[in-house]
Design a protein around this motif. Structure first.
Motif, PDB file in Angstrom:
ATOM      1  N   ALA A 182       0.816  -1.214   0.000  1.00  0.00           N
ATOM      2  CA  ALA A 182       0.000   0.000   0.000  1.00  0.00           C
ATOM      3  C   ALA A 182       0.849   1.263   0.000  1.00  0.00           C
ATOM      4  CB  ALA A 182      -0.933  -0.001   1.209  1.00  0.00           C
ATOM      5  N   VAL A 183       2.024   1.235   0.663  1.00  0.00           N
ATOM      6  CA  VAL A 183       2.837   2.446   0.739  1.00  0.00           C
ATOM      7  C   VAL A 183       3.813   2.581  -0.430  1.00  0.00           C
ATOM      8  CG1 VAL A 183       2.681   2.539   3.243  1.00  0.00           C
ATOM      9  CG2 VAL A 183       4.633   1.395   2.184  1.00  0.00           C
ATOM     10  N   ARG A 184       3.990   1.532  -1.207  1.00  0.00           N
ATOM     11  CA  ARG A 184       4.947   1.617  -2.319  1.00  0.00           C
ATOM     12  C   ARG A 184       4.614   2.780  -3.248  1.00  0.00           C
ATOM     13  NH1 ARG A 184       8.374  -2.757  -3.218  1.00  0.00           N
ATOM     14  NH2 ARG A 184       7.911  -4.615  -1.979  1.00  0.00           N
ATOM     15  N   ALA A 185       3.333   3.006  -3.498  1.00  0.00           N
ATOM     16  CA  ALA A 185       2.943   4.058  -4.437  1.00  0.00           C
ATOM     17  C   ALA A 185       3.289   5.451  -3.915  1.00  0.00           C
ATOM     18  CB  ALA A 185       1.449   3.968  -4.722  1.00  0.00           C
ATOM     19  N   ASP A 186       3.291   5.624  -2.583  1.00  0.00           N
ATOM     20  CA  ASP A 186       3.568   6.929  -1.993  1.00  0.00           C
ATOM     21  C   ASP A 186       5.009   7.077  -1.526  1.00  0.00           C
ATOM     22  OD1 ASP A 186       0.926   7.761  -2.308  1.00  0.00           O
ATOM     23  OD2 ASP A 186       0.320   6.848  -0.416  1.00  0.00           O
ATOM     24  N   ALA A 187       5.798   6.045  -1.660  1.00  0.00           N
ATOM     25  CA  ALA A 187       7.162   6.075  -1.129  1.00  0.00           C
ATOM     26  C   ALA A 187       8.096   6.848  -2.053  1.00  0.00           C
ATOM     27  CB  ALA A 187       7.682   4.660  -0.943  1.00  0.00           C
ATOM     28  N   SER A 188       9.013   7.594  -1.447  1.00  0.00           N
ATOM     29  CA  SER A 188      10.045   8.253  -2.245  1.00  0.00           C
ATOM     30  C   SER A 188      11.108   7.259  -2.653  1.00  0.00           C
ATOM     31  CB  SER A 188      10.674   9.401  -1.454  1.00  0.00           C
ATOM     32  OG  SER A 188      11.397   8.908  -0.334  1.00  0.00           O
ATOM     33  N   SER A 189      11.263   6.193  -1.877  1.00  0.00           N
ATOM     34  CA  SER A 189      12.191   5.119  -2.236  1.00  0.00           C
ATOM     35  C   SER A 189      11.804   3.844  -1.506  1.00  0.00           C
ATOM     36  CB  SER A 189      13.637   5.498  -1.888  1.00  0.00           C
ATOM     37  OG  SER A 189      13.808   5.574  -0.479  1.00  0.00           O
ATOM     38  N   VAL A 190      12.127   2.712  -2.117  1.00  0.00           N
ATOM     39  CA  VAL A 190      11.921   1.403  -1.518  1.00  0.00           C
ATOM     40  C   VAL A 190      13.201   0.606  -1.722  1.00  0.00           C
ATOM     41  CG1 VAL A 190      10.574  -0.722  -1.513  1.00  0.00           C
ATOM     42  CG2 VAL A 190       9.458   1.461  -2.045  1.00  0.00           C
ATOM     43  N   LYS A 191      13.821   0.209  -0.626  1.00  0.00           N
ATOM     44  CA  LYS A 191      15.053  -0.583  -0.695  1.00  0.00           C
ATOM     45  C   LYS A 191      14.752  -1.981  -0.175  1.00  0.00           C
ATOM     46  CE  LYS A 191      17.789   3.563   0.308  1.00  0.00           C
ATOM     47  NZ  LYS A 191      18.679   4.220   1.315  1.00  0.00           N
ATOM     48  N   GLU A 192      14.811  -2.958  -1.053  1.00  0.00           N
ATOM     49  CA  GLU A 192      14.577  -4.338  -0.638  1.00  0.00           C
ATOM     50  C   GLU A 192      15.786  -4.837   0.141  1.00  0.00           C
ATOM     51  OE1 GLU A 192      11.760  -5.635  -0.981  1.00  0.00           O
ATOM     52  OE2 GLU A 192      10.803  -4.388  -2.503  1.00  0.00           O
ATOM     53  N   GLN A 193      15.547  -5.359   1.342  1.00  0.00           N
ATOM     54  CA  GLN A 193      16.632  -5.778   2.216  1.00  0.00           C
ATOM     55  C   GLN A 193      16.534  -7.264   2.567  1.00  0.00           C
ATOM     56  OE1 GLN A 193      18.773  -3.393   2.770  1.00  0.00           O
ATOM     57  NE2 GLN A 193      17.792  -1.454   3.259  1.00  0.00           N
ATOM     58  N   GLY A 194      15.964  -8.048   1.680  1.00  0.00           N
ATOM     59  CA  GLY A 194      15.788  -9.466   1.975  1.00  0.00           C
ATOM     60  C   GLY A 194      14.447  -9.708   2.614  1.00  0.00           C
ATOM     61  N   TYR A 195      14.446  -9.975   3.920  1.00  0.00           N
ATOM     62  CA  TYR A 195      13.192 -10.288   4.595  1.00  0.00           C
ATOM     63  C   TYR A 195      12.428  -9.035   5.026  1.00  0.00           C
ATOM     64  CZ  TYR A 195      15.584  -9.376   9.058  1.00  0.00           C
ATOM     65  OH  TYR A 195      16.265  -8.793  10.089  1.00  0.00           O
ATOM     66  N   TYR A 196      12.960  -7.844   4.703  1.00  0.00           N
ATOM     67  CA  TYR A 196      12.236  -6.617   4.995  1.00  0.00           C
ATOM     68  C   TYR A 196      12.564  -5.584   3.922  1.00  0.00           C
ATOM     69  CZ  TYR A 196      16.565  -4.489   6.810  1.00  0.00           C
ATOM     70  OH  TYR A 196      17.834  -3.983   6.945  1.00  0.00           O
ATOM     71  N   ALA A 197      11.847  -4.465   3.957  1.00  0.00           N
ATOM     72  CA  ALA A 197      12.085  -3.378   3.013  1.00  0.00           C
ATOM     73  C   ALA A 197      12.164  -2.064   3.778  1.00  0.00           C
ATOM     74  CB  ALA A 197      10.973  -3.306   1.980  1.00  0.00           C
ATOM     75  N   THR A 198      13.128  -1.220   3.407  1.00  0.00           N
ATOM     76  CA  THR A 198      13.228   0.124   3.952  1.00  0.00           C
ATOM     77  C   THR A 198      12.465   1.059   3.025  1.00  0.00           C
ATOM     78  OG1 THR A 198      15.396  -0.318   4.926  1.00  0.00           O
ATOM     79  CG2 THR A 198      14.784   1.988   4.617  1.00  0.00           C
ATOM     80  N   VAL A 199      11.423   1.674   3.545  1.00  0.00           N
ATOM     81  CA  VAL A 199      10.527   2.498   2.743  1.00  0.00           C
ATOM     82  C   VAL A 199      10.564   3.915   3.304  1.00  0.00           C
ATOM     83  CG1 VAL A 199       8.201   2.673   1.792  1.00  0.00           C
ATOM     84  CG2 VAL A 199       9.080   0.444   2.508  1.00  0.00           C
ATOM     85  N   ALA A 200      10.660   4.905   2.410  1.00  0.00           N
ATOM     86  CA  ALA A 200      10.750   6.298   2.841  1.00  0.00           C
ATOM     87  C   ALA A 200       9.543   7.081   2.363  1.00  0.00           C
ATOM     88  CB  ALA A 200      12.030   6.931   2.301  1.00  0.00           C
ATOM     89  N   ASP A 201       9.106   8.035   3.186  1.00  0.00           N
ATOM     90  CA  ASP A 201       8.001   8.901   2.780  1.00  0.00           C
ATOM     91  C   ASP A 201       8.497   9.968   1.797  1.00  0.00           C
ATOM     92  OD1 ASP A 201       9.133  11.065   4.196  1.00  0.00           O
ATOM     93  OD2 ASP A 201       7.902  10.743   5.963  1.00  0.00           O
ATOM     94  N   ALA A 202       7.630  10.903   1.447  1.00  0.00           N
ATOM     95  CA  ALA A 202       7.961  11.889   0.421  1.00  0.00           C
ATOM     96  C   ALA A 202       9.118  12.799   0.810  1.00  0.00           C
ATOM     97  CB  ALA A 202       6.723  12.739   0.111  1.00  0.00           C
ATOM     98  N   GLU A 203       9.427  12.888   2.107  1.00  0.00           N
ATOM     99  CA  GLU A 203      10.526  13.737   2.559  1.00  0.00           C
ATOM    100  C   GLU A 203      11.727  12.936   3.040  1.00  0.00           C
ATOM    101  OE1 GLU A 203       9.046  16.787   5.191  1.00  0.00           O
ATOM    102  OE2 GLU A 203       7.536  17.421   3.739  1.00  0.00           O
ATOM    103  N   GLY A 204      11.670  11.610   2.849  1.00  0.00           N
ATOM    104  CA  GLY A 204      12.826  10.779   3.150  1.00  0.00           C
ATOM    105  C   GLY A 204      12.859  10.139   4.519  1.00  0.00           C
ATOM    106  N   ASN A 205      11.815  10.320   5.326  1.00  0.00           N
ATOM    107  CA  ASN A 205      11.761   9.664   6.633  1.00  0.00           C
ATOM    108  C   ASN A 205      11.483   8.182   6.430  1.00  0.00           C
ATOM    109  OD1 ASN A 205      11.825  12.265   8.127  1.00  0.00           O
ATOM    110  ND2 ASN A 205       9.843  12.538   7.130  1.00  0.00           N
ATOM    111  N   GLU A 206      12.239   7.315   7.101  1.00  0.00           N
ATOM    112  CA  GLU A 206      12.245   5.893   6.789  1.00  0.00           C
ATOM    113  C   GLU A 206      11.601   5.023   7.862  1.00  0.00           C
ATOM    114  OE1 GLU A 206      16.304   5.610   4.056  1.00  0.00           O
ATOM    115  OE2 GLU A 206      16.416   5.197   6.210  1.00  0.00           O
ATOM    116  N   VAL A 207      11.016   3.932   7.383  1.00  0.00           N
ATOM    117  CA  VAL A 207      10.537   2.858   8.243  1.00  0.00           C
ATOM    118  C   VAL A 207      10.933   1.542   7.603  1.00  0.00           C
ATOM    119  CG1 VAL A 207       8.253   2.891   7.142  1.00  0.00           C
ATOM    120  CG2 VAL A 207       8.531   1.813   9.384  1.00  0.00           C
ATOM    121  N   ASP A 208      11.411   0.620   8.416  1.00  0.00           N
ATOM    122  CA  ASP A 208      11.664  -0.738   7.953  1.00  0.00           C
ATOM    123  C   ASP A 208      10.407  -1.554   8.196  1.00  0.00           C
ATOM    124  OD1 ASP A 208      14.220  -0.077   7.264  1.00  0.00           O
ATOM    125  OD2 ASP A 208      15.184  -1.059   8.965  1.00  0.00           O
TER     126      ASP A 208
END
Length: 448
Positions: A182-208
């Motif tokens: 659901a957040v992929r469409a709104d993410a500024s970036s998505v970094k696949e890290q294996g069993y998790y993904a680091t996803v950033a909002d439009a200003e670059g704040n990140e959540v794993d």
């Protein structure tokens, strides 16, 4: 408006007779009553629920632990009523009858604040990523109020580099996978890290986001417990072991809390039991399920819940923690241990700090490249807020400074200290008592 429903400020609530055990914090007022066992705490849980049933106020939020019980009154309000005062008095009397002593010094609320240039672009991302609810215009809160709320405020100028603070969110596999998509469409970036993904909002704040591999969120039974998955199917491993049971009445909630308390005391193992309107959450704490005895305890807890006619809702399990990047992890960790009054995880190679009563979010530390000078110099867009009682704040500021912190801002209106750790990551120490009076005076002055 009746006297029982007349709005009281935090200062008026704390100044009422018979509420010396209680402190107004970020939201509502809390008291902590120490106990020598889960069962003693469960007796107070019953007393709290019975007292609240006869009161014309919202049901308190209750957290039962092996060492005591935290009760929160007016959990979704910014003000109090005389009914809250009366209920606080009754709960304190019930605790005294059980010889449970209050300790206001352990009370604190941990919150996160996000500085944003465009709140409307950032807020929906986090609402989806964390499964939080929007409250008012500037706040997101966990629906069960078990994880840190987020407050959004305006940012003065762009800070384009990565934060040194991020969040981890772990949920059962199906729910986490849906949130990630659901957040992929709104993410500024998505970094696949294996069993998790680091996803950033439009200003670059990140959540794993951790949509663990299919089946990895289940508590796999061992031969010692009979090897039957059905005996553990109510539980999910989301860094902690959790079982969430919707309840149709406060009577069911209390009966489950008492059953879990008895089982935990018999096993000699601490468990957390959180009572919320309509649901009870049982939590082992982070990384505890692999310790001896917990699997069998989980089997017994599930059986007790089933005997009460309860059906688990595994989708409600959720774990959120805060990560901080640091060059000198030892020094930075020592600061945060002092400012949060947390304990260190004793395991080699594990940097976690955790609330000794498992009431607030876990904080962990990961290494940062010393040469990344620009990112080290940039002020984070995310910082931690700690709400304390008005009589504890200055002592906590002194402890933070003694542990290597620097007071970078101090505001008297309302009283707030912004303190930077040895590498510039910030925390605000603040209190609520007196804010309403202050804002009222400011408004009056502006009209004059």
């Amino acid at each position: 408006m009746t006297q029982n429903h007349r709005s009281l400020t935090a200062r008026e609530f704390q100044g009422s007779a018979g509420v010396s055990d209680w402190r107004a914090l970020g939201v509502g007022a809390c008291a902590w009553f120490g106990a020598t066992s889960h069962a003693t705490g469960a007796a107070l849980v019953r007393g709290v629920v019975e007292a609240a049933a006869g009161a014309d106020v919202a049901m308190p939020f209750i957290e039962l632990r092996s060492s005591g019980v935290r009760v929160r009154l007016a959990p979704d309000k910014g003000s109090f009523s005389q009914g809250d005062v009366t209920l606080a008095q009754e709960i304190s009397r019930a605790a005294a009858d059980l010889e449970m002593v209050s300790d206001p010094g352990v009370l604190q609320d941990v919150q996160l604040t996000f500085d944003t240039l465009d709140q409307a672009a950032v807020m929906p991302f986090w609402q989806t990523a964390l499964g939080y609810d929007l409250v008012g215009e500037d706040d997101l809160v966990d629906p069960l109020r078990r994880h840190p709320p987020i407050w959004f405020q305006d940012q003065d100028a762009p800070r384009p580099l990565r934060n040194r603070v991020h969040l981890d969110s772990v949920a059962p596999q199906p729910r986490a996978a849906v949130a990630l998509e659901a957040v992929r469409a709104d993410a500024s970036s998505v970094k696949e890290q294996g069993y998790y993904a680091t996803v950033a909002d439009a200003e670059g704040n990140e959540v794993d986001l951790l949509p663990l591999p299919e089946g990895a969120d289940l508590w796999a039974p061992s031969a010692e417990s009979g090897g039957n998955q059905a005996d553990l199917e109510d539980w999910r491993l989301v860094f902690a072991g959790m079982a969430c049971y919707p309840v149709s009445s406060t009577r069911q909630a209390v009966e489950l809390a008492e059953a879990v308390a008895r089982l935990a005391d018999e096993a000699g193992l601490p468990l957390g039991v959180d009572l919320r309107p309509g649901v009870v959450v049982i939590d082992t704490g982070k990384d505890v399920p692999d310790q001896d005895g917990y699997e069998q305890l989980a089997v017994h807890v599930q059986a007790a819940a089933r005997e009460l006619g309860l059906t688990a809702d595994p989708s409600l399990a959720r774990f959120i923690q805060v990560g901080i990047d640091a060059v000198d992890i030892v020094a930075v960790r020592a600061f945060w241990r002092a400012v949060l009054r947390y304990d260190e995880d004793p395991r080699d190679g594990v940097t976690d700090l955790f609330d000794p009563r498992r009431l607030n979010t876990v904080v962990f530390f990961q290494p940062m490249d010393e040469s990344d000078m620009e990112r080290r110099a940039q002020r984070n867009r995310i910082h931690v807020d700690i709400f304390l009682s008005d009589d504890q704040s200055q002592e906590r500021v002194a402890a933070a400074v003694a542990a290597g912190g620097t007071v970078v801002r101090e505001a008297a209106t309302p009283q707030t200290w912004t303190i930077a750790d040895p590498e510039g990551n910030e925390v605000d120490i603040t209190f609520s008592v007196g804010r309403e009076e202050l804002f009222r005076d400011i408004a009056a002055d502006s009209r004059a």
